[in-house]
Design a protein around this motif. Sequence first.
Motif, PDB file in Angstrom:
ATOM      1  N   PRO A 209       6.054  -3.996   2.977  1.00  0.00           N
ATOM      2  CA  PRO A 209       5.394  -3.476   1.776  1.00  0.00           C
ATOM      3  C   PRO A 209       4.141  -4.286   1.432  1.00  0.00           C
ATOM      4  O   PRO A 209       4.118  -5.507   1.600  1.00  0.00           O
ATOM      5  CB  PRO A 209       6.460  -3.646   0.679  1.00  0.00           C
ATOM      6  CG  PRO A 209       7.748  -3.834   1.405  1.00  0.00           C
ATOM      7  CD  PRO A 209       7.411  -4.484   2.700  1.00  0.00           C
ATOM      8  N   PHE A 210       3.121  -3.608   0.921  1.00  0.00           N
ATOM      9  CA  PHE A 210       1.856  -4.250   0.590  1.00  0.00           C
ATOM     10  C   PHE A 210       1.338  -3.681  -0.730  1.00  0.00           C
ATOM     11  O   PHE A 210       0.973  -2.516  -0.816  1.00  0.00           O
ATOM     12  CB  PHE A 210       0.850  -4.009   1.723  1.00  0.00           C
ATOM     13  CG  PHE A 210      -0.524  -4.593   1.502  1.00  0.00           C
ATOM     14  CD1 PHE A 210      -0.766  -5.581   0.556  1.00  0.00           C
ATOM     15  CD2 PHE A 210      -1.599  -4.148   2.263  1.00  0.00           C
ATOM     16  CE1 PHE A 210      -2.042  -6.108   0.363  1.00  0.00           C
ATOM     17  CE2 PHE A 210      -2.879  -4.674   2.084  1.00  0.00           C
ATOM     18  CZ  PHE A 210      -3.091  -5.650   1.117  1.00  0.00           C
ATOM     19  N   PHE A 211       1.336  -4.514  -1.791  1.00  0.00           N
ATOM     20  CA  PHE A 211       0.691  -4.169  -3.052  1.00  0.00           C
ATOM     21  C   PHE A 211      -0.753  -4.659  -2.980  1.00  0.00           C
ATOM     22  O   PHE A 211      -1.018  -5.854  -3.088  1.00  0.00           O
ATOM     23  CB  PHE A 211       1.417  -4.818  -4.230  1.00  0.00           C
ATOM     24  CG  PHE A 211       2.581  -4.012  -4.740  1.00  0.00           C
ATOM     25  CD1 PHE A 211       2.360  -2.823  -5.430  1.00  0.00           C
ATOM     26  CD2 PHE A 211       3.890  -4.428  -4.554  1.00  0.00           C
ATOM     27  CE1 PHE A 211       3.423  -2.072  -5.905  1.00  0.00           C
ATOM     28  CE2 PHE A 211       4.955  -3.687  -5.022  1.00  0.00           C
ATOM     29  CZ  PHE A 211       4.725  -2.499  -5.700  1.00  0.00           C
ATOM     30  N   ASP A 212      -1.678  -3.743  -2.811  1.00  0.00           N
ATOM     31  CA  ASP A 212      -3.087  -4.081  -2.649  1.00  0.00           C
ATOM     32  C   ASP A 212      -3.817  -3.884  -3.974  1.00  0.00           C
ATOM     33  O   ASP A 212      -4.087  -2.760  -4.402  1.00  0.00           O
ATOM     34  CB  ASP A 212      -3.699  -3.196  -1.554  1.00  0.00           C
ATOM     35  CG  ASP A 212      -5.133  -3.573  -1.224  1.00  0.00           C
ATOM     36  OD1 ASP A 212      -5.698  -4.439  -1.923  1.00  0.00           O
ATOM     37  OD2 ASP A 212      -5.678  -3.002  -0.275  1.00  0.00           O
ATOM     38  N   ASN A 213      -4.114  -5.012  -4.633  1.00  0.00           N
ATOM     39  CA  ASN A 213      -4.872  -4.984  -5.875  1.00  0.00           C
ATOM     40  C   ASN A 213      -6.244  -5.628  -5.687  1.00  0.00           C
ATOM     41  O   ASN A 213      -6.773  -6.263  -6.597  1.00  0.00           O
ATOM     42  CB  ASN A 213      -4.108  -5.735  -6.972  1.00  0.00           C
ATOM     43  CG  ASN A 213      -2.831  -5.021  -7.377  1.00  0.00           C
ATOM     44  OD1 ASN A 213      -2.864  -3.916  -7.898  1.00  0.00           O
ATOM     45  ND2 ASN A 213      -1.695  -5.646  -7.130  1.00  0.00           N
ATOM     46  N   SER A 214      -6.802  -5.459  -4.505  1.00  0.00           N
ATOM     47  CA  SER A 214      -8.090  -6.090  -4.210  1.00  0.00           C
ATOM     48  C   SER A 214      -9.227  -5.486  -5.025  1.00  0.00           C
ATOM     49  O   SER A 214     -10.252  -6.117  -5.236  1.00  0.00           O
ATOM     50  CB  SER A 214      -8.401  -5.988  -2.715  1.00  0.00           C
ATOM     51  OG  SER A 214      -8.336  -4.646  -2.270  1.00  0.00           O
ATOM     52  N   THR A 215      -9.039  -4.252  -5.495  1.00  0.00           N
ATOM     53  CA  THR A 215     -10.034  -3.603  -6.353  1.00  0.00           C
ATOM     54  C   THR A 215      -9.387  -3.327  -7.709  1.00  0.00           C
ATOM     55  O   THR A 215      -8.278  -3.754  -7.983  1.00  0.00           O
ATOM     56  CB  THR A 215     -10.510  -2.289  -5.727  1.00  0.00           C
ATOM     57  OG1 THR A 215      -9.416  -1.364  -5.691  1.00  0.00           O
ATOM     58  CG2 THR A 215     -11.009  -2.512  -4.313  1.00  0.00           C
TER      59      THR A 215
END
Length: 224
Positions: A209-215
């Motif tokens: 799983p990957f929570f991507d909050n880069s933006t």
Amino acid sequence: MNETVDKTAIRHASTVLLVRSGPDGPYVLMGQRGAQAAFMPDKFVFPGGAVDPGDADIPLSRPLGAQCAARLSHDAPGPTALAAAAIRELWEETGLMLGRAGQWPDPPPDWLPFAQQGLLPDASGLHYIFRAITPPGRTRRFDARFFLADVEHVTGDPDDFSHACEELAHLHWVPFDQARKLNLPFITEVVLAEAHARIMGEDMASSVPFFDNSTGTSCFRRIA
């Protein structure tokens, strides 16, 4: 002229969920961040922290497993640096060592106490289970990879925290069901659930799983 460091820039980081069997089921090692900490004050967390520039050059007695390494191979700073950072942070914050007998060619100063035990870092017991990027607006931001490891890979007494630094207080082994009652960051709760499911035998190893909050837009996806 001194350069200003952008503390909100996203830094690569590694975190370790060290687990063991107990009378009430699986336990996980956790500690509490200080009340004055700039990032997640007072929260209970797993040992972990930012990747150092030299971590990519640290010799490993055994590398990450092939599947874990493949999933990390396309990400800077690469599997070796992320594994070395995980082992270093666990050692610095708890005093526990994931190591195997071996000789260093030339240990850097911050690894010298580790090397003086006659050990090389051993990444073979680390299993990559989660990735999350801290959302914008926080005082610190990390691109964190979470690794699961069994206490059987620790060299020495897993209850001896006498060599830990002071970054984490109240280091202790917590049953998974009780860990959820602690003052936890949201992402720690999510990772706890993922780790517990894997330990209990659910087949979740097909992806990470990957929570991507880069933006500014949060995105959830899975790393195959």
